[in-house]
Design an enzyme around this catalytic site. Structure first.
Site, short mmCIF file in Angstrom:
data_model
loop_
_atom_site.label_atom_id
_atom_site.label_comp_id
_atom_site.label_asym_id
_atom_site.label_seq_id
_atom_site.Cartn_x
_atom_site.Cartn_y
_atom_site.Cartn_z
CB SER A 199 3.52 -7.46 -0.72
OG SER A 199 4.71 -8.06 -0.34
NE ARG A 234 2.84 -16.23 8.73
CZ ARG A 234 2.40 -15.34 7.88
NH1 ARG A 234 3.09 -15.05 6.80
NH2 ARG A 234 1.24 -14.74 8.09
CG ASP A 255 6.63 -1.87 3.96
OD1 ASP A 255 7.50 -2.66 4.35
OD2 ASP A 255 5.88 -2.10 2.98
CG HIS A 313 5.20 -5.57 3.99
ND1 HIS A 313 5.20 -4.77 2.87
CD2 HIS A 313 4.97 -6.83 3.55
CE1 HIS A 313 4.99 -5.52 1.80
NE2 HIS A 313 4.84 -6.76 2.17
CG ASP A 314 1.08 -7.42 8.58
OD1 ASP A 314 1.19 -8.03 7.50
OD2 ASP A 314 0.97 -7.99 9.67
#
Lengths: 195, 390
Positions: free
Chosen positions: B143, B213, B309, B342-343
């Site tokens: 990232s 968040r 992602d 994405h994680d």
């Protein structure tokens, strides 16, 4: 084309020091051979995860892509040689990929199972689809969605304005130049974009 | 480590002197050729791997990748994690005292200068100088960390053999910047923000940080993984017919993630790091031409993306691959069909880790990394650093 001898026969068509793009490069064996013995560089294109991993383990540069999406990643004539070995029979867009091969490479080399090899003709003559060493699948589970012959490819090449530089068959690890459409289980063509 | 020489920043501002918190794992070989720098993303730190003795849940944020016998094997490589300036885990950042006499010893707060990916890379390069590492075997990041790895290949092309950029992009899309802006607005409109000098008021803009968040976290997951994990599951057996109470488990999860984050993360740091993400665009100096941009690169590249992602989509990684192919650079690209969005870059997937293991095996041969033993982390100061990150 997984046969060692077949791979070596194709490798001999690739000029020393070439920049090579290998479409459907499998586990990267040919690229590794070309790098080691002919001083070539370049990339393999693969979609299958296990093959992509195998290429990494061999130290071969590999780019994970679906060939059906074309070769937009690559500029015209950006490679000396584009290889498409034992691949085109798996593609839906066979003709488009052939044109893309000729666009991206100064030279294209393709190989594929020759459906007109005489044992295959015999199978069909007796009313059955062939199941052989080169075409080992039953008709209902074959990944070969395009079945063509040596002679068919010559016609397609002409239609798409490809100039054939060299062509031969391979049978049992040997080059066949006499009646390849009848006597060879694998067809090999080396070509470039039209005159 | 303290750096007394000022660091000139892209903005024209200068960081007068600064500390960089870092950790190392493994042993630097005699030839100093086996060092690998791991760059962190939005909310992580220099604590990449290992645990702190006696501290529960203190695994480093990339502990599944980095360690003895792991894909980035600390028995072969000397791995360095560094906290970037502007962050809040030990390096100089908004919570550090402002050296400006006019500040009278107060914390920087929102007066901390805006930092860019390139500024971080410059700071990291100084740390490498101080550690006596002329050339890194590799720089790796996911990232925003991948952006730093890419910036290394452009800014210090001779100082690394291999650049590994996972789930990264050559710049942020408008949609990505939009998400960052929502997060920033959540923070700065919190009544406890006080123009960024909340510390002087003895408060923290926790509500803003929590919302920031929450929105971020949504974008790190895929629709499918969220569906699989939570679906429409309820907190209780029946609807409570309330607009304020938590009804669905996804709400509970997001609030929990947000609350946890707001306990340890600094709001000004969040603003700075999302801005660094927005600004990153190495092709900008080349009229947007990424191929011309990567003409400066010399190292080998390993690019990885994940099919689900959508925040840093595979297409963005392919742009990088194309620019590298155009420049005839050595590059391999794996597009991992993982469901986690994405994680995924922080998770353990056998295909993903298999590719990185093979990549580092090859690097070990190239760099002649010695198989030295001794792999204990040298813990520097640390706060909680694990968790998903951008």
């Amino acid at each position: 084309m997984s046969d060692r001898k077949d791979i070596e026969l194709v490798a001999e068509l690739v000029p020393h020091g070439s920049r090579v793009l290998d479409l459907g490069c499998g586990d990267g064996e040919l690229l590794a051979l070309l790098a080691r013995e002919r001083g070539c560089s370049g990339y393999g294109i693969e979609i299958a995860d296990d093959n992509v991993l195998a290429c990494h383990q061999r130290g071969v540069n590999v780019i994970q892509l679906n060939l059906e999406e074309g070769l937009a990643l690559f500029d015209d004539k950006s490679f000396d040689v584009v290889l498409q070995l034992d691949t085109l029979q798996h593609l839906r867009n066979t003709e488009k990929m052939l044109r893309e091969t000729a666009r991206v490479g100064r030279i294209g080399i393709v190989s594929f199972p020759n459906f007109a090899h005489w044992p295959n003709r015999l199978h069909v003559a007796f009313g059955r689809m062939p199941v052989t060493r080169v075409l080992p699948y039953e008709w209902y589970d074959t990944p070969n969605i395009r079945v063509g012959t040596y002679a068919d490819f010559e016609i397609l090449a002409r239609k798409d304005g490809l100039r054939i530089l060299d062509a031969f068959g391979i049978q049992a690890g040997r080059v066949v130049r006499t009646l390849p459409n009848l006597l060879a289980s694998v067809a090999v063509f080396k070509f470039q974009a039209g005159a | 480590m303290h750096f007394a020489a000022p660091l000139a920043l892209a903005s024209g501002a200068v960081l007068r002197d600064y500390d960089l918190a870092y950790e190392t794992y493994g042993t630097l070989d005699a030839a100093r050729s086996n060092a690998v720098l791991v760059c962190h993303a939005l909310n992580a730190s220099h604590h990449v791997a290992g645990t702190y003795a006696g501290v529960q849940k203190s695994e480093g944020w990339w502990d599944n990748l980095v360690g003895p016998g792991k894909p980035l094997d600390t028995e072969r490589f000397f791995v360095i994690g560094v906290n970037n300036p502007g962050s809040c885990f030990g390096s100089t950042g908004p919570t550090s005292p402002n050296p400006d006499p006019a500040a009278h010893g107060r914390a920087y707060g929102s007066d901390f200068p805006v930092v860019t990916v390139e500024d971080w890379v410059d700071a990291q390069a100084r740390l490498m100088d101080a550690l006596g590492i002329e050339r890194l075997a590799a720089v790796i990041g996911g990232s925003l960390g991948g952006m730093q790895a890419l910036a290394w290949s452009l800014r210090y092309p001779e100082r690394l053999r291999l650049c590994v950029a996972v789930a990264s992009a050559p710049n942020l899309s408008a949609q990505n910047i939009a998400f960052n802006e929502v997060a920033r607005r959540a923070i700065v409109t919190d009544p406890d923000f006080h123009g960024g000098h909340y510390a002087e008021h003895g408060v923290v803009p926790k509500r803003g940080l929590t919302v920031a968040r929450m929105i971020g976290h949504i974008t790190y997951l895929s629709d499918d993984s969220m569906e699989a994990k939570f679906g429409r599951d309820l907190q209780r057996a029946a609807f409570g017919y309330s607009t304020q109470e938590i009804e669905f488990q996804i709400e509970s999860y997001l609030r929990h993630q947000g609350d946890k984050f707001s306990e340890y993360f600094d709001a000004n740091t969040y603003l700075l790091i999302t801005r660094a993400l927005d600004y990153f665009d190495p092709a900008r100096a080349h009229g947007g031409d990424l191929t011309a941009t990567f003409a400066a690169a010399r190292c080998r590249f390993q690019i990885v993306s994940f099919t689900t992602d959508w925040r840093f989509a595979p297409q963005r990684s392919r742009e990088i691959v194309k620019a590298l192919v155009d420049n005839r650079r050595d590059v391999s690209y794996a597009e991992i069909d993982a469901p986690h969005g994405h994680d995924a870059f922080l998770l353990e997937d056998p295909r993903y880790h298999g590719v990185l293991r093979a990549c580092f095996d090859r690097l070990a041969i190239e760099a002649g990394a010695s198989a030295s033993r001794s792999a204990h982390p040298h813990p520097a100061r640390s706060l909680e650093g694990a968790g998903s990150s951008q």
